[in-house]
Enzyme design. Structure first.
Site, PDB file in Angstrom:
ATOM      1  N   HIS A  51      -1.439  -5.875  -0.571  1.00 17.93           N
ATOM      2  CA  HIS A  51      -2.360  -5.369   0.452  1.00 17.93           C
ATOM      3  C   HIS A  51      -2.279  -3.853   0.579  1.00 17.93           C
ATOM      4  CE1 HIS A  51       0.616  -5.837   4.132  1.00 17.93           C
ATOM      5  NE2 HIS A  51       0.778  -4.682   3.533  1.00 17.93           N
ATOM      6  N   ASP A  93      -3.593   1.661  10.249  1.00 14.62           N
ATOM      7  CA  ASP A  93      -3.596   0.328  10.854  1.00 14.62           C
ATOM      8  C   ASP A  93      -2.708   0.264  12.090  1.00 14.62           C
ATOM      9  OD1 ASP A  93      -1.226   0.537   9.402  1.00 14.62           O
ATOM     10  OD2 ASP A  93      -1.752  -0.998   7.942  1.00 14.62           O
ATOM     11  N   ASN A 147       2.245  -8.457  -1.337  1.00 12.50           N
ATOM     12  CA  ASN A 147       1.112  -9.272  -1.776  1.00 12.50           C
ATOM     13  C   ASN A 147      -0.051  -8.400  -2.249  1.00 12.50           C
ATOM     14  OD1 ASN A 147       0.189  -8.167   0.568  1.00 12.50           O
ATOM     15  ND2 ASN A 147      -0.088 -10.089   1.666  1.00 12.50           N
ATOM     16  N   GLU A 164      -5.802  -7.733   3.537  1.00 10.39           N
ATOM     17  CA  GLU A 164      -4.999  -8.772   2.912  1.00 10.39           C
ATOM     18  C   GLU A 164      -5.731  -9.429   1.740  1.00 10.39           C
ATOM     19  OE1 GLU A 164      -2.064  -8.799   3.686  1.00 10.39           O
ATOM     20  OE2 GLU A 164      -1.595  -9.178   5.776  1.00 10.39           O
TER      21      GLU A 164
HETATM   22  C1  GLP Z   1       2.710  -2.891   6.289  1.00 13.45           C
HETATM   23  C2  GLP Z   1       1.610  -1.845   6.494  1.00 13.45           C
HETATM   24  C3  GLP Z   1       1.122  -1.274   5.199  1.00 13.45           C
HETATM   25  C4  GLP Z   1       2.314  -0.876   4.370  1.00 13.45           C
HETATM   26  C5  GLP Z   1       3.051  -2.115   3.963  1.00 13.45           C
HETATM   27  C6  GLP Z   1       4.298  -1.859   3.118  1.00 13.45           C
HETATM   28  O1  GLP Z   1       2.224  -4.165   6.327  1.00 13.45           O
HETATM   29  N1  GLP Z   1       0.488  -2.323   7.228  1.00 13.45           N
HETATM   30  O2  GLP Z   1       0.253  -0.188   5.454  1.00 13.45           O
HETATM   31  O3  GLP Z   1       1.905  -0.191   3.220  1.00 13.45           O
HETATM   32  O4  GLP Z   1       3.437  -2.847   5.110  1.00 13.45           O
HETATM   33  O5  GLP Z   1       5.382  -1.580   3.934  1.00 13.45           O
HETATM   34  P1  GLP Z   1       6.768  -1.011   3.439  1.00 13.45           P
HETATM   35  O6  GLP Z   1       6.509   0.413   3.051  1.00 13.45           O
HETATM   36  O7  GLP Z   1       7.664  -1.100   4.621  1.00 13.45           O
HETATM   37  O8  GLP Z   1       7.191  -1.844   2.295  1.00 13.45           O
END
Ligand code: GLP
Length: 277
Positions: free
Chosen positions: A157, A84, A155, A162
């Site tokens: 995702h 992403d 959440n 989402e």
């Molecule tokens: C972001 C990314 C996700 C990631 C998530 C969790 O929104 N788009 O791909 O898995 O956050 O992030 P973190 O590992 O910093 O908790």
């Protein structure tokens, strides 16, 4: 993936390892990625990896860089696709996922620059749909992903897919596309952007269908703040309200690696027991 590890369980036919801490998760994940690179290189002369950003995989990339620096691991025959990117964002913006990947991995190993694919957050609005469809086709023309690495949002995702009100069937058909970020995701992104006003509220993300098509999926979660999302995704019903729960539909290809905090809300969490090592 080792099936005999003493910390390995199966939930809904998905492999789940509960490790003592985030560092152990990083080491185990890096080991798994290295194994996939070696197996795919031996079988087909190249490996195709789907990579993730966020704070969770930072330790994984640090370990892979360490293995590379020690002369133990080469990315010469590795192709990568990233999950992403914020949209719109300049590729040169230090807050872009492109910059993140360059800092943590791509700029520090011997991968060929033309084999590291990242969604371009500067594609003009009018070209986004065609660009995203092309990204899916590039993955397919590279033979598909040997492994998709994932984190999970608070959440539930995956990537920037989402929570939404679609049916499981509809959500499972979503391809790579532009999305609006969920309020929880925007709140968590303040960490990267400095203030709520500065958070870029949209993104490009690999679709659920693209993720589910990977030959293996490795999803990581660390910290008690992920425990509810992990429990809902692993042990709750399959629903588009918890996008990570859609992984249950390809359960035999999915492996979770959790630390004790992230495993804390699982129905049979051994979190209060003696160390599982
Ligand atoms: C972001 C990314 C996700 C990631 C998530 C969790 O929104 N788009 O791909 O898995 O956050 O992030 P973190 O590992 O910093 O908790």
């Amino acid at each position: 993936m080792s099936h005999s590890a003493p910390d390995a369980l199966r939930i809904r036919d998905m492999r789940v390892r509960i490790l003592p801490d985030a560092r152990a998760v990083s080491l185990a994940a890096a080991e798994e990625i290295e194994a996939v690179i070696r197996e795919a290189n031996a079988a087909r002369g190249r490996a195709v990896l789907g990579l993730a950003t966020g704070s969770t995989p930072e330790g994984v990339y640090a370990r892979l860089v360490e293995r590379h620096s020690a002369g133990e691991l080469s990315f010469r025959d590795v192709t990568t696709y990233n999950l992403d990117e914020y949209y719109p964002i300049s590729p040169a913006d230090p807050r872009s996922y492109r910059a993140y990947m360059h800092r943590h991995l791509l700029g520090r190993v011997d991968i060929a620059p033309n084999r590291a694919h990242l969604l371009d957050g500067s594609v003009p609005e009018s070209a986004v749909a065609e660009y995203c469809a092309a990204f899916d086709r590039w993955i397919e023309s590279d033979g598909g992903l040997d492994l998709q690495l994932l984190g999970i949002g608070r959440n539930g995702h995956i990537g920037f897919n989402e929570p939404c009100g679609l049916s499981v069937a509809e959500a499972s058909r979503l391809r790579t596309r532009r999305v609006e970020l969920h309020p929880v995701t925007r709140a968590d992104a303040v960490r990267e952007f400095g203030s709520a006003e500065a958070v870029i509220p949209a993104a490009l993300t690999l679709g659920v269908a693209t993720i589910l098509a990977a030959r293996s999926i490795l999803i990581l979660a660390t910290g008690a703040h992920k425990a509810e999302a992990v429990a809902a995704a692993l042990a709750g019903p399959m629903t588009a309200e918890v996008p990570a729960s859609l992984l249950q539909s390809v359960a035999p290809r999915v492996a979770w690696m959790l630390d004790r905090g992230a495993a804390g809300a699982l129905p049979d969490a051994p979190a209060a027991g003696p160390p599982i090592v």
